[in-house]
Write a protein that holds these residues in place. Structure first.
Motif, mmCIF file in Angstrom:
data_model
loop_
_atom_site.group_PDB
_atom_site.id
_atom_site.type_symbol
_atom_site.label_atom_id
_atom_site.label_comp_id
_atom_site.label_asym_id
_atom_site.label_seq_id
_atom_site.Cartn_x
_atom_site.Cartn_y
_atom_site.Cartn_z
ATOM 1 N N UNK A 100 0.827 -1.214 0.000
ATOM 2 C CA UNK A 100 0.000 0.000 0.000
ATOM 3 C C UNK A 100 0.857 1.258 0.000
ATOM 4 N N UNK A 101 2.109 1.150 0.495
ATOM 5 C CA UNK A 101 2.981 2.328 0.526
ATOM 6 C C UNK A 101 3.370 2.785 -0.878
ATOM 7 N N UNK A 102 3.183 1.936 -1.878
ATOM 8 C CA UNK A 102 3.520 2.309 -3.257
ATOM 9 C C UNK A 102 2.527 3.305 -3.843
ATOM 10 N N UNK A 103 1.324 3.351 -3.279
ATOM 11 C CA UNK A 103 0.249 4.167 -3.843
ATOM 12 C C UNK A 103 -0.976 3.307 -4.039
ATOM 13 N N UNK A 104 -1.705 3.523 -5.100
ATOM 14 C CA UNK A 104 -2.909 2.747 -5.398
ATOM 15 C C UNK A 104 -2.482 1.323 -5.767
ATOM 16 N N UNK A 105 -2.593 0.397 -4.791
ATOM 17 C CA UNK A 105 -2.037 -0.941 -4.979
ATOM 18 C C UNK A 105 -2.749 -1.717 -6.079
ATOM 19 N N UNK A 106 -4.055 -1.526 -6.210
ATOM 20 C CA UNK A 106 -4.794 -2.233 -7.253
ATOM 21 C C UNK A 106 -4.363 -1.732 -8.632
ATOM 22 N N UNK A 107 -4.274 -0.416 -8.794
ATOM 23 C CA UNK A 107 -3.854 0.144 -10.080
ATOM 24 C C UNK A 107 -2.448 -0.308 -10.443
ATOM 25 N N UNK A 108 -1.540 -0.293 -9.464
ATOM 26 C CA UNK A 108 -0.161 -0.703 -9.724
ATOM 27 C C UNK A 108 -0.101 -2.194 -10.037
ATOM 28 N N UNK A 109 -0.830 -2.994 -9.269
ATOM 29 C CA UNK A 109 -0.824 -4.434 -9.502
ATOM 30 C C UNK A 109 -1.344 -4.811 -10.875
ATOM 31 N N UNK A 110 -2.433 -4.161 -11.296
ATOM 32 C CA UNK A 110 -2.980 -4.437 -12.623
ATOM 33 C C UNK A 110 -2.028 -3.968 -13.729
ATOM 34 N N UNK A 111 -1.432 -2.784 -13.542
ATOM 35 C CA UNK A 111 -0.526 -2.246 -14.553
ATOM 36 C C UNK A 111 0.718 -3.116 -14.707
ATOM 37 N N UNK A 112 1.221 -3.668 -13.602
ATOM 38 C CA UNK A 112 2.376 -4.562 -13.668
ATOM 39 C C UNK A 112 2.025 -5.835 -14.439
ATOM 40 N N UNK A 113 0.847 -6.383 -14.175
ATOM 41 C CA UNK A 113 0.412 -7.579 -14.903
ATOM 42 C C UNK A 113 0.268 -7.274 -16.398
ATOM 43 N N UNK A 114 -0.282 -6.106 -16.713
ATOM 44 C CA UNK A 114 -0.401 -5.704 -18.127
ATOM 45 C C UNK A 114 0.971 -5.596 -18.777
ATOM 46 N N UNK A 115 1.932 -5.022 -18.043
ATOM 47 C CA UNK A 115 3.273 -4.843 -18.589
ATOM 48 C C UNK A 115 3.953 -6.197 -18.815
ATOM 49 N N UNK A 116 3.741 -7.130 -17.894
ATOM 50 C CA UNK A 116 4.310 -8.472 -18.057
ATOM 51 C C UNK A 116 3.708 -9.170 -19.268
ATOM 52 N N UNK A 117 2.421 -8.996 -19.442
ATOM 53 C CA UNK A 117 1.744 -9.585 -20.604
ATOM 54 C C UNK A 117 2.273 -8.954 -21.891
ATOM 55 N N UNK A 118 2.472 -7.632 -21.853
ATOM 56 C CA UNK A 118 2.963 -6.909 -23.017
ATOM 57 C C UNK A 118 4.367 -7.371 -23.401
ATOM 58 N N UNK A 119 5.179 -7.646 -22.400
ATOM 59 C CA UNK A 119 6.566 -8.031 -22.665
ATOM 60 C C UNK A 119 6.642 -9.289 -23.507
ATOM 61 N N UNK A 120 5.715 -10.210 -23.272
ATOM 62 C CA UNK A 120 5.650 -11.412 -24.092
ATOM 63 C C UNK A 120 6.713 -12.449 -23.800
ATOM 64 N N UNK A 121 7.539 -12.229 -22.766
ATOM 65 C CA UNK A 121 8.638 -13.156 -22.465
ATOM 66 C C UNK A 121 8.490 -13.850 -21.123
ATOM 67 N N UNK A 122 7.483 -13.460 -20.339
ATOM 68 C CA UNK A 122 7.352 -13.985 -18.982
ATOM 69 C C UNK A 122 6.772 -15.398 -19.008
ATOM 70 N N UNK A 123 7.576 -16.346 -18.578
ATOM 71 C CA UNK A 123 7.176 -17.746 -18.566
ATOM 72 C C UNK A 123 6.463 -18.140 -17.275
ATOM 73 N N UNK A 124 6.714 -17.396 -16.190
ATOM 74 C CA UNK A 124 6.094 -17.717 -14.902
ATOM 75 C C UNK A 124 6.032 -16.440 -14.070
ATOM 76 N N UNK A 125 4.844 -16.109 -13.605
ATOM 77 C CA UNK A 125 4.582 -14.862 -12.875
ATOM 78 C C UNK A 125 4.078 -15.251 -11.483
ATOM 79 N N UNK A 126 4.873 -14.960 -10.473
ATOM 80 C CA UNK A 126 4.454 -15.250 -9.095
ATOM 81 C C UNK A 126 4.022 -13.950 -8.436
ATOM 82 N N UNK A 127 2.792 -13.945 -7.935
ATOM 83 C CA UNK A 127 2.254 -12.750 -7.279
ATOM 84 C C UNK A 127 2.017 -13.061 -5.801
ATOM 85 N N UNK A 128 2.489 -12.184 -4.933
ATOM 86 C CA UNK A 128 2.304 -12.335 -3.495
ATOM 87 C C UNK A 128 0.941 -11.757 -3.131
#
Length: 352
Positions: free
Chosen positions: A83-111
């Motif tokens: 939560x200290x990062x800011x809007x955690x939902x917005x950041x979490x979704x944007x990171x997932x979008x960026x990983x999808x965009x990269x097209x190279x991520x074989x395994x994504x572990x989310x805490x």
């Protein structure tokens, strides 16, 4: 742990979970691309000195360019937002979008963490529920993902006057822990700095073929508050007593939003005595687990199945984590070997 060298994208590099992974990933030869908020501080300085680690300083909120840079050439990702990062939902979704965009991520572990309001007549725990929202988004996005649920950090304990996990030093040299948790209800624990990194590396080694879509409790021990204090007492050779209180004692200034977190904990775990991990997969027996009660692997007072709210706490809560990493550190070892060192680093001298 021998495998082909990979590149792992990580955020919040100085957090206990991320730093644990970065240390072990670097040690076994993987490359790490890690976002960091500041290059100042003991942990940041340590990470800058590790081989194969590239740090990218900056905030993630509304920073698509940094996210895209982070995932460039990465094969794997471990994401633990706060939560200290800011809007955690917005950041979490944007990171997932960026990983999808990269097209190279074989395994994504989310805490992740649970939203208790989904599973029972309980309010959400404010700093946990956003993670569950992000988890559901990642599932809908179709990333090859695994979701880890961290137990309570052993490392939270301190004799300094921080709320919820103060192990208060009394005038007679004993310790007292005051909290709203039921004294005899088992809670999930782990030594985050020691055990998160090796467990995550094993998940990456097993790959999404085994773990895609799974939730894994990063919990190596289930101990009630009374058992925690017994472990501290044995480790430090001095009395330690648990005191059950309905309200968390707040003696210092706390970050914005944390008061609401503490109030929710008072309700969810104090008044309702709800399960820490309420999802059904954490209450089913683990595959291959013995049917009887008792310690698992012979380590830890609360290592096996224990009576908890709503019935028996399954071995599944600790079994999967222990299968990932057999070298885990239990509460007694933490209290004996690490707690005094951390206390001395905080300027305290009771252990001398």
């Amino acid at each position: 742990m021998t495998q082909q060298r990979k590149t792992i994208a990580v955020v919040n590099a100085t957090g206990r979970q991320a730093a644990s992974l970065i240390r072990v990933a670097s040690a076994v030869g993987h490359n790490v691309r890690a976002q960091i908020h500041s290059l100042k501080g003991i942990i940041a300085e340590e990470l800058q000195g590790l081989p194969n680690v590239t740090l990218f300083q900056g905030s993630l909120l509304n920073n698509t360019a940094l996210m895209d840079t982070l995932f460039q050439g990465a094969n794997l990702a471990f994401i633990n937002t706060t939560s200290q990062m800011g809007d955690e939902v917005a950041i979490g979704k944007a990171l997932a979008d960026a990983a999808k965009r990269a097209g190279t991520i074989q395994h994504y572990i989310y805490s992740s963490m649970p939203d208790h309001s989904v599973h029972g007549p309980w309010p959400p725990v404010p700093l946990w529920a956003p993670k569950f929202t992000v988890e559901n988004y990642i599932r809908q996005l179709g990333l090859p993902a695994t979701f880890v649920y961290a137990g309570i950090y052993n490392n939270n304990f301190t004799s300094l006057p921080y709320p919820l996990f103060q192990m208060e030093l009394m005038p007679d040299g004993s310790f007292e822990w005051h909290a709203p948790f039921d004294p005899d209800t088992p809670l999930p624990w782990l030594d985050a700095e020691h055990d998160v990194g090796p467990a995550l590396l094993q998940i990456f080694m097993d790959g999404p073929k085994k773990w895609h879509g799974h939730r894994i409790a990063l919990t190596f021990e289930t101990l009630s508050p009374n058992q925690v204090c017994a472990a501290f007492s044995r480790a430090l050779n001095r009395p330690c007593r648990y005191v059950h209180i309905p309200k968390v004692e707040i003696k210092v200034n706390i970050p914005a939003g944390y008061r609401e977190q503490l109030e929710a904990i008072e309700v969810v775990f104090g008044q309702y005595n709800a399960p820490y991990f309420p999802q059904p997969e954490f209450s089913r027996p683990a595959a291959g687990s013995p049917k009887g009660l008792g310690p698992a692997n012979g380590k830890g007072a609360g290592a096996g199945m224990m009576q908890g709210p709503g019935g028996v706490v399954s071995l599944r809560v600790t079994d999967e984590a222990r299968q990932l990493w057999e070298g885990w550190r239990d509460m007694e070892e933490y209290a004996r070997e690490v707690f005094p060192v951390e206390e001395e680093a905080n300027g305290l001298d009771w252990m001398l």
